[in-house]
Design a protein around this motif. Structure first.
Motif, short mmCIF file in Angstrom:
data_model
loop_
_atom_site.label_atom_id
_atom_site.label_comp_id
_atom_site.label_asym_id
_atom_site.label_seq_id
_atom_site.Cartn_x
_atom_site.Cartn_y
_atom_site.Cartn_z
N TYR A 1 0.76 -1.10 0.02
CA TYR A 1 -0.16 0.03 -0.05
C TYR A 1 0.97 1.18 -0.11
CZ TYR A 1 -3.40 -3.38 1.65
OH TYR A 1 -4.30 -4.60 1.68
N PRO A 2 0.41 2.17 -0.87
CA PRO A 2 1.42 3.61 -1.07
C PRO A 2 0.99 4.54 0.19
CG PRO A 2 -0.59 3.61 -2.48
CD PRO A 2 -0.38 2.28 -1.85
N LEU A 3 0.97 4.01 1.36
CA LEU A 3 0.83 4.95 2.61
C LEU A 3 1.78 4.79 3.88
CD1 LEU A 3 -3.10 3.77 3.18
CD2 LEU A 3 -2.26 5.90 1.89
N PRO A 4 1.80 5.64 4.38
CA PRO A 4 2.80 5.65 5.51
C PRO A 4 2.34 4.58 6.60
CG PRO A 4 2.29 8.23 5.17
CD PRO A 4 1.23 7.27 4.51
N PHE A 5 3.16 3.70 7.22
CA PHE A 5 2.78 2.76 8.15
C PHE A 5 3.69 3.05 9.36
CE2 PHE A 5 0.59 0.72 4.63
CZ PHE A 5 -0.60 0.23 5.16
N ILE A 6 3.26 3.10 10.43
CA ILE A 6 3.97 3.19 11.64
C ILE A 6 3.77 2.19 12.48
CG2 ILE A 6 4.71 4.66 13.40
CD1 ILE A 6 2.88 6.97 12.03
N GLY A 7 4.98 1.56 12.65
CA GLY A 7 4.87 0.23 13.29
C GLY A 7 5.39 0.31 14.88
N MET A 8 5.21 -0.62 15.82
CA MET A 8 5.76 -0.75 17.08
C MET A 8 6.99 -1.57 17.03
SD MET A 8 3.18 0.87 18.52
CE MET A 8 3.56 0.47 19.99
N GLU A 9 7.73 -1.41 18.15
CA GLU A 9 9.04 -2.45 18.52
C GLU A 9 9.25 -2.27 19.83
OE1 GLU A 9 12.96 0.06 17.36
OE2 GLU A 9 12.03 -1.29 15.78
N PRO A 10 9.52 -3.16 20.42
CA PRO A 10 9.73 -3.26 21.85
C PRO A 10 11.10 -2.28 22.31
CG PRO A 10 9.86 -5.56 21.11
CD PRO A 10 9.55 -4.56 20.20
N ALA A 11 10.67 -1.52 23.22
CA ALA A 11 11.60 -0.28 23.71
C ALA A 11 12.95 -0.69 24.27
CB ALA A 11 10.92 0.59 24.66
N VAL A 12 13.80 -1.62 23.31
CA VAL A 12 15.08 -2.16 23.69
C VAL A 12 16.04 -1.08 23.84
CG1 VAL A 12 17.11 -3.76 23.23
CG2 VAL A 12 14.20 -4.35 23.10
N LYS A 13 15.86 0.01 22.76
CA LYS A 13 16.91 0.78 22.60
C LYS A 13 17.07 1.75 23.93
CE LYS A 13 18.70 4.59 19.79
NZ LYS A 13 18.79 5.39 18.43
N PRO A 14 15.87 2.52 24.05
CA PRO A 14 15.71 3.21 25.31
C PRO A 14 15.92 2.41 26.68
CG PRO A 14 13.56 3.16 24.51
CD PRO A 14 14.47 2.44 23.36
#
Length: 263
Positions: free
Chosen positions: A90-103
């Motif tokens: 799909y030609p849309l912006p998709f924002i996903g989740m990921e576990p906050a390992v970096k912070p």
């Protein structure tokens, strides 16, 4: 600009993504939001990648029909197994989740982080890449724990009490006893249990999730925060359950609640 150009769609395996919706609404007070919770198929954490992708494609089609032009995949399991496929289709912006390992890697003082998540999230390649990038080079230790009862409790609207305390003692307490001073809430359902988790593990253990970061990213790509700000919440599960849960989970919001069928 038409309101449809700035409508946000949110998909989740159930009601957990409402924790992300709450964060998005703090930053985007006037944008219309369409939410679909796939409670009929909840949880996603024990489903195959193929099943998760198929459901996410079908839900995305519905969100686009509703007018969504930016879509938040407010589910860690769905992000791991479907977000790249969604972006390709799909030609849309998709924002996903990921576990906050970096912070979490920047917050820990003990060098040990606990990650509370679903089976799918922990097993996914994306998660292992996070560990390779932010954990291994820094000599840190991660203890992973999947917490299926957390999702079930939130889907029932049970956010505190003996059942929740027992589940937290089984899932979270052992990671703290093993040295973790920072716990990553790696599923969008889990922030609804934050107060109960904190009470059991104690005030010195830091709890972190990515809801606010995802909301910030969503706000950064919306051109104008304008419109009437209507919120529509759809469930593939039992509408009466949603009608019971919504005021418990989102007491500050008003929304149109409806049943939806996803083939």
């Amino acid at each position: 600009m038409d309101n449809l150009d700035t409508s946000v769609g949110i998909l989740d395996s159930g009601v957990g993504g409402l924790s992300v919706l709450l964060e998005i609404r703090k930053k985007l007070t006037h944008i219309p939001i369409h939410y679909i919770g796939d409670s009929a198929w909840c949880p996603y954490g024990n489903k195959s990648a193929e099943q998760i992708q198929a459901r996410c494609f079908a839900i995305t089609e519905q969100l686009i029909e509703m007018g969504a032009r930016t879509i938040v995949v407010a589910c860690n399991s769905a992000t791991i197994h479907a977000v790249e496929a969604l972006r390709a289709r799909y030609p849309l912006p998709f924002i996903g989740m990921e576990p906050a390992v970096k912070p979490a890697s920047k917050l820990t003082q003990s060098g040990t982080i606990g990650v509370l998540a679903t089976e799918a999230s922990i097993a996914g390649e994306k998660f292992h890449k996070l560990l390779q990038t932010h954990i291994s080079p820094n000599g840190l230790k991660v203890i992973t724990q999947h917490c299926p009862d957390f999702v079930t409790l939130v889907e029932r609207g049970v956010l505190n009490g003996p059942e929740v305390e027992d589940a937290v003692k089984r899932y979270a307490q052992p990671t703290v006893e093993a040295g973790a001073d920072t716990l990553v809430l790696g599923c969008t359902h889990y922030p609804f249990l934050r107060a109960s988790i904190q009470q059991v593990v104690g005030p010195n253990v830091k709890l972190i999730d990515t809801g606010e970061a995802v909301a910030r990213q969503t706000a950064s790509i919306i051109p104008l925060d304008r419109g009437h700000g209507e919120i529509s919440i759809h469930t593939t599960g039992n509408l009466a359950c949603l009608q019971h849960l919504f005021p418990i989970l989102c007491p500050s919001l008003t929304a149109e609640l409806a049943k939806i069928t996803i083939e």
